[in-house]
Motif scaffolding. Structure first.
Motif, PDB file in Angstrom:
ATOM      1  N   ARG A 279      17.927 -17.960  -3.276  1.00  0.00           N
ATOM      2  CA  ARG A 279      17.832 -17.012  -2.177  1.00  0.00           C
ATOM      3  C   ARG A 279      16.393 -16.557  -2.027  1.00  0.00           C
ATOM      4  NH1 ARG A 279      20.833 -15.843   1.064  1.00  0.00           N
ATOM      5  NH2 ARG A 279      21.557 -14.033   2.132  1.00  0.00           N
ATOM      6  N   LEU A 280      15.832 -16.773  -0.847  1.00  0.00           N
ATOM      7  CA  LEU A 280      14.457 -16.388  -0.549  1.00  0.00           C
ATOM      8  C   LEU A 280      14.424 -15.507   0.682  1.00  0.00           C
ATOM      9  CD1 LEU A 280      12.636 -19.783  -1.070  1.00  0.00           C
ATOM     10  CD2 LEU A 280      12.670 -17.842  -2.610  1.00  0.00           C
TER      11      LEU A 280
ATOM     12  N   ALA B  16      10.613 -18.921   4.812  1.00  0.00           N
ATOM     13  CA  ALA B  16      11.989 -19.249   4.431  1.00  0.00           C
ATOM     14  C   ALA B  16      12.775 -17.975   4.175  1.00  0.00           C
ATOM     15  CB  ALA B  16      11.997 -20.137   3.183  1.00  0.00           C
ATOM     16  N   CYS B  17      13.969 -17.932   4.737  1.00  0.00           N
ATOM     17  CA  CYS B  17      14.814 -16.747   4.603  1.00  0.00           C
ATOM     18  C   CYS B  17      16.258 -17.216   4.474  1.00  0.00           C
ATOM     19  CB  CYS B  17      14.641 -15.835   5.814  1.00  0.00           C
ATOM     20  SG  CYS B  17      15.350 -14.206   5.615  1.00  0.00           S
ATOM     21  N   GLY B  18      16.906 -16.809   3.385  1.00  0.00           N
ATOM     22  CA  GLY B  18      18.272 -17.233   3.132  1.00  0.00           C
ATOM     23  C   GLY B  18      18.326 -18.160   1.941  1.00  0.00           C
ATOM     24  N   ALA B  19      19.392 -18.902   1.807  1.00  0.00           N
ATOM     25  CA  ALA B  19      19.548 -19.818   0.689  1.00  0.00           C
ATOM     26  C   ALA B  19      18.777 -21.104   0.968  1.00  0.00           C
ATOM     27  CB  ALA B  19      21.015 -20.130   0.448  1.00  0.00           C
ATOM     28  N   VAL B  20      17.859 -21.423   0.059  1.00  0.00           N
ATOM     29  CA  VAL B  20      17.056 -22.636   0.162  1.00  0.00           C
ATOM     30  C   VAL B  20      17.223 -23.400  -1.136  1.00  0.00           C
ATOM     31  CG1 VAL B  20      14.735 -23.569   0.449  1.00  0.00           C
ATOM     32  CG2 VAL B  20      15.385 -21.480   1.660  1.00  0.00           C
ATOM     33  N   ASP B  21      17.879 -24.547  -1.082  1.00  0.00           N
ATOM     34  CA  ASP B  21      18.163 -25.341  -2.280  1.00  0.00           C
ATOM     35  C   ASP B  21      18.823 -24.507  -3.375  1.00  0.00           C
ATOM     36  OD1 ASP B  21      17.155 -27.678  -1.146  1.00  0.00           O
ATOM     37  OD2 ASP B  21      15.133 -27.290  -1.885  1.00  0.00           O
TER      38      ASP B  21
ATOM     39  N   THR C 119       8.709 -15.913  -2.620  1.00  0.00           N
ATOM     40  CA  THR C 119       8.771 -16.271  -1.206  1.00  0.00           C
ATOM     41  C   THR C 119       8.297 -17.705  -1.066  1.00  0.00           C
ATOM     42  OG1 THR C 119       6.509 -15.616  -0.677  1.00  0.00           O
ATOM     43  CG2 THR C 119       8.199 -13.912  -0.526  1.00  0.00           C
ATOM     44  N   TYR C 120       8.611 -18.289   0.064  1.00  0.00           N
ATOM     45  CA  TYR C 120       8.110 -19.618   0.377  1.00  0.00           C
ATOM     46  C   TYR C 120       7.946 -19.688   1.884  1.00  0.00           C
ATOM     47  CZ  TYR C 120       7.408 -24.630   0.276  1.00  0.00           C
ATOM     48  OH  TYR C 120       6.872 -25.889   0.401  1.00  0.00           O
TER      49      TYR C 120
ATOM     50  N   SER D 286      12.307 -11.420   5.662  1.00  0.00           N
ATOM     51  CA  SER D 286      13.596 -10.747   5.810  1.00  0.00           C
ATOM     52  C   SER D 286      13.470  -9.332   6.377  1.00  0.00           C
ATOM     53  CB  SER D 286      14.352 -10.707   4.476  1.00  0.00           C
ATOM     54  OG  SER D 286      13.622  -9.995   3.511  1.00  0.00           O
TER      55      SER D 286
END
Length: 81
Positions: free
Chosen positions: A20-21, A12-17, A8-9, A47
């Motif tokens: 998928r997070l 953040a939810c979804g595609a990050v760089d 996790t970060y 999520s």
């Protein structure tokens, strides 16, 4: 070599760089979820909106039992060694 798995970060939810997070492995593997619930149990998974403690409580851990494995080495950094 160091391998870091970011699960996790923040929120953040979804595609990050291109990643998928939060990672889907959280929901599928007890060896991923249980330690996360131990160290960040009260954190909310962005999520699902549930805490990692709740996700672990709902997880069917009988299908993926965790076994304690004792290390076969002695670390000079552990007390008493």
């Amino acid at each position: 070599t160091l391998d870091i798995d970011i699960l996790t970060y923040g929120d953040a939810c979804g595609a990050v760089d291109g990643i998928r997070l939060p990672r889907r492995e959280i929901y599928h593997y007890s060896f991923v979820l249980k330690p996360l619930a131990d160290v960040a149990g009260k954190e909310i998974c962005p999520s699902s909106g549930k805490s990692f403690q709740v996700i672990w409580a709902e997880f069917d851990s009988e299908k993926q039992p965790l076994l304690r494995v004792e290390p076969d080495f002695v670390s000079p950094y552990l007390p008493g060694h």
